[in-house]
Design a protein around this motif. Structure first.
Motif, PDB file in Angstrom:
ATOM      1  N   TRP B  34       0.954  -1.342  -0.245  1.00  0.00           N
ATOM      2  CA  TRP B  34      -0.181   0.069   0.233  1.00  0.00           C
ATOM      3  C   TRP B  34       0.269   1.015  -0.076  1.00  0.00           C
ATOM      4  N   TYR B  35       0.904   1.801  -0.422  1.00  0.00           N
ATOM      5  CA  TYR B  35       0.881   3.576  -0.924  1.00  0.00           C
ATOM      6  C   TYR B  35       0.068   4.426  -0.900  1.00  0.00           C
ATOM      7  N   LYS B  36       1.003   5.590  -0.591  1.00  0.00           N
ATOM      8  CA  LYS B  36      -0.080   7.024  -0.290  1.00  0.00           C
ATOM      9  C   LYS B  36       0.234   7.852  -1.042  1.00  0.00           C
ATOM     10  N   GLN B  37      -0.543   9.094  -1.595  1.00  0.00           N
ATOM     11  CA  GLN B  37       0.168   9.706  -1.942  1.00  0.00           C
ATOM     12  C   GLN B  37      -1.121  11.141  -2.161  1.00  0.00           C
ATOM     13  N   ASP B  38      -0.071  11.516  -1.218  1.00  0.00           N
ATOM     14  CA  ASP B  38      -0.781  12.525  -0.568  1.00  0.00           C
ATOM     15  C   ASP B  38      -1.130  14.583  -2.460  1.00  0.00           C
ATOM     16  N   SER B  39      -1.298  14.942  -2.029  1.00  0.00           N
ATOM     17  CA  SER B  39      -2.061  16.354  -2.899  1.00  0.00           C
ATOM     18  C   SER B  39      -1.192  16.891  -3.424  1.00  0.00           C
ATOM     19  N   LYS B  40      -0.071  16.692  -3.684  1.00  0.00           N
ATOM     20  CA  LYS B  40       1.265  16.885  -4.112  1.00  0.00           C
ATOM     21  C   LYS B  40       1.720  16.141  -4.689  1.00  0.00           C
ATOM     22  N   LYS B  41       0.970  15.184  -4.912  1.00  0.00           N
ATOM     23  CA  LYS B  41       2.187  13.567  -6.037  1.00  0.00           C
ATOM     24  C   LYS B  41       3.040  12.845  -5.411  1.00  0.00           C
ATOM     25  N   PHE B  42       3.358  13.295  -3.359  1.00  0.00           N
ATOM     26  CA  PHE B  42       4.450  12.411  -3.637  1.00  0.00           C
ATOM     27  C   PHE B  42       4.095  10.644  -2.780  1.00  0.00           C
ATOM     28  N   LEU B  43       4.541  10.300  -3.172  1.00  0.00           N
ATOM     29  CA  LEU B  43       4.412   8.398  -3.030  1.00  0.00           C
ATOM     30  C   LEU B  43       4.789   8.190  -2.162  1.00  0.00           C
ATOM     31  N   LYS B  44       4.031   7.659  -1.178  1.00  0.00           N
ATOM     32  CA  LYS B  44       5.172   7.047   0.735  1.00  0.00           C
ATOM     33  C   LYS B  44       4.378   5.689   0.537  1.00  0.00           C
ATOM     34  N   ASP B  85      -6.260  12.283   5.949  1.00  0.00           N
ATOM     35  CA  ASP B  85      -6.487  10.997   6.019  1.00  0.00           C
ATOM     36  C   ASP B  85      -6.619  11.323   4.205  1.00  0.00           C
ATOM     37  N   SER B  86      -6.973  12.131   4.064  1.00  0.00           N
ATOM     38  CA  SER B  86      -7.371  12.616   2.427  1.00  0.00           C
ATOM     39  C   SER B  86      -6.628  12.503   1.171  1.00  0.00           C
ATOM     40  N   ALA B  87      -5.949  11.920   0.582  1.00  0.00           N
ATOM     41  CA  ALA B  87      -5.268  11.055  -0.360  1.00  0.00           C
ATOM     42  C   ALA B  87      -5.838   9.940  -1.552  1.00  0.00           C
ATOM     43  N   VAL B  88      -5.380   9.742  -2.300  1.00  0.00           N
ATOM     44  CA  VAL B  88      -5.452   8.938  -2.954  1.00  0.00           C
ATOM     45  C   VAL B  88      -4.207   7.869  -2.131  1.00  0.00           C
ATOM     46  N   TYR B  89      -4.919   6.022  -2.584  1.00  0.00           N
ATOM     47  CA  TYR B  89      -4.384   5.384  -1.820  1.00  0.00           C
ATOM     48  C   TYR B  89      -3.958   4.516  -2.981  1.00  0.00           C
ATOM     49  N   PHE B  90      -2.732   3.648  -3.477  1.00  0.00           N
ATOM     50  CA  PHE B  90      -2.537   2.570  -4.116  1.00  0.00           C
ATOM     51  C   PHE B  90      -1.979   1.127  -3.901  1.00  0.00           C
ATOM     52  N   CYS B  91      -2.857   0.627  -3.973  1.00  0.00           N
ATOM     53  CA  CYS B  91      -2.191  -0.709  -4.207  1.00  0.00           C
ATOM     54  C   CYS B  91      -1.555  -1.461  -5.273  1.00  0.00           C
ATOM     55  N   ALA B  92      -0.461  -2.611  -5.067  1.00  0.00           N
ATOM     56  CA  ALA B  92       0.698  -2.658  -5.733  1.00  0.00           C
ATOM     57  C   ALA B  92       1.186  -3.918  -5.211  1.00  0.00           C
ATOM     58  N   SER B  93       1.649  -4.954  -6.397  1.00  0.00           N
ATOM     59  CA  SER B  93       2.196  -5.807  -6.042  1.00  0.00           C
ATOM     60  C   SER B  93       3.307  -5.786  -7.173  1.00  0.00           C
ATOM     61  N   LYS B  94       4.729  -7.170  -6.815  1.00  0.00           N
ATOM     62  CA  LYS B  94       5.577  -7.372  -7.084  1.00  0.00           C
ATOM     63  C   LYS B  94       6.350  -8.508  -7.364  1.00  0.00           C
ATOM     64  N   PRO B  95       6.642  -9.068  -7.763  1.00  0.00           N
ATOM     65  CA  PRO B  95       7.289 -10.718  -8.505  1.00  0.00           C
ATOM     66  C   PRO B  95       8.714 -10.253  -7.631  1.00  0.00           C
ATOM     67  N   ARG B  96       9.379 -11.641  -6.921  1.00  0.00           N
ATOM     68  CA  ARG B  96      10.567 -10.972  -6.859  1.00  0.00           C
ATOM     69  C   ARG B  96      11.728 -11.275  -6.791  1.00  0.00           C
ATOM     70  N   GLY B  97      12.709 -10.244  -6.523  1.00  0.00           N
ATOM     71  CA  GLY B  97      13.666  -9.585  -7.497  1.00  0.00           C
ATOM     72  C   GLY B  97      13.415  -8.309  -7.066  1.00  0.00           C
ATOM     73  N   TYR B  98      15.135  -7.531  -6.646  1.00  0.00           N
ATOM     74  CA  TYR B  98      14.752  -6.437  -6.466  1.00  0.00           C
ATOM     75  C   TYR B  98      14.945  -5.200  -7.922  1.00  0.00           C
ATOM     76  N   ASN B  99      15.498  -6.065  -8.550  1.00  0.00           N
ATOM     77  CA  ASN B  99      14.655  -5.851 -10.701  1.00  0.00           C
ATOM     78  C   ASN B  99      13.038  -5.623 -11.084  1.00  0.00           C
ATOM     79  N   SER B 100      12.633  -5.801 -10.109  1.00  0.00           N
ATOM     80  CA  SER B 100      11.553  -6.112 -10.428  1.00  0.00           C
ATOM     81  C   SER B 100      10.426  -5.110 -10.188  1.00  0.00           C
ATOM     82  N   PRO B 101       9.570  -4.345 -10.727  1.00  0.00           N
ATOM     83  CA  PRO B 101       8.411  -3.599 -11.153  1.00  0.00           C
ATOM     84  C   PRO B 101       7.870  -3.777  -9.724  1.00  0.00           C
ATOM     85  N   LEU B 102       7.211  -2.854  -9.601  1.00  0.00           N
ATOM     86  CA  LEU B 102       5.809  -2.700  -8.967  1.00  0.00           C
ATOM     87  C   LEU B 102       4.877  -2.505  -9.882  1.00  0.00           C
ATOM     88  N   HIS B 103       3.520  -3.196 -10.053  1.00  0.00           N
ATOM     89  CA  HIS B 103       2.317  -3.222 -10.790  1.00  0.00           C
ATOM     90  C   HIS B 103       1.089  -2.643  -9.685  1.00  0.00           C
TER      91      HIS B 103
END
Lengths: 114, 113
Positions: B34-44, B85-103
């Motif tokens: 789970w990532y949170k994106q605030d009003s300034k588009k910052f993803l945490k 708490d108002s924000a956009v909440y993103f779910c993501a998944s990832k395969p194994r490996g540090y070089n694998s991207p988030l979906h």
């Protein structure tokens, strides 16, 4: 810990002009780097990734990025901007310490002028 | 055939309420986020689960409680909602490996009034 810094929160170019979005990384080991694009009201979509196989990485929609270790940079470019490229762009680095996660830069909003 | 799907897409609620966001991925990945994106588009990053086990908890208030009933699902429950708490909440998944991207999923825009 790994981190990335995107220079310029907002970049504006004319349609047909070169797009250059800057990203610098901080990492004590060879990093894994990514560029993502976010269109309005959508999730993030992978543009390309660097995994040490080649320093020049080609991605989708005509974008490419070049890894330069000497400059600790991974800038994103596109030779000719299209109106459809208007979006938010994020550089990210894989955090190699501890659990696997991506650490994102602050994002750069790309505006295309007709 | 959506890879990472979140529901609802929009969530408007009042302060003090409790709400949940659901996430499902059909990519067979072991790790979800789970990532949170605030009003300034910052993803945490907020949380990460690997095969139903919590592996990342990034200084998030304990009003936020993730739950992973199986490795294809990661839900987020929020108690006593606050304006911040108002924000956009993103779910993501990832395969194994540090070089694998988030979906990423398409996000849930939470507005607390």
């Amino acid at each position: 810990a790994q981190s990335v810094t995107q220079l310029g929160s907002h970049v504006s170019v004319s349609e047909g002009a070169l797009v250059l979005l800057r990203c610098n990384y901080s990492s004590s080991v060879p990093p894994y780097l990514f560029w993502y694009v976010q269109y309005p009201n959508q999730g993030l979509q992978l543009l390309l990734k660097y995994t040490s196989a080649a320093t020049l990485v080609k991605g989708i929609n005509g974008f490419e990025a070049e890894f330069k270790k000497s400059e600790t940079s991974f800038h994103l470019t596109k030779p000719s901007a299209h109106m459809s490229d208007a979006a938010e762009y994020f550089c990210a680095v894989s955090d190699l310490q501890g659990a696997q996660k991506l650490v994102f830069g602050q994002g750069t909003r790309l505006t295309i002028n007709p | 055939d959506t890879a990472v799907s979140q529901t609802p897409k929009y969530l408007v609620t009042q302060m003090g309420n409790d709400k949940s966001i659901k996430c499902e991925q059909n990519l067979g990945h072991d790790t979800m986020y789970w990532y949170k994106q605030d009003s300034k588009k910052f993803l945490k990053i907020m949380f990460s689960y690997n095969n139903k086990e919590l592996i990342i908890n990034e200084t998030v208030p304990n009003r936020f409680s993730p739950k992973s009933p199986d490795k294809a699902h990661l839900n987020l429950h929020i108690n006593s909602l606050e304006l911040g708490d108002s924000a956009v909440y993103f779910c993501a998944s990832k395969p194994r490996g540090y070089n694998s991207p988030l979906h990423f999923g398409n996000g849930t825009r939470l507005t607390v009034t």
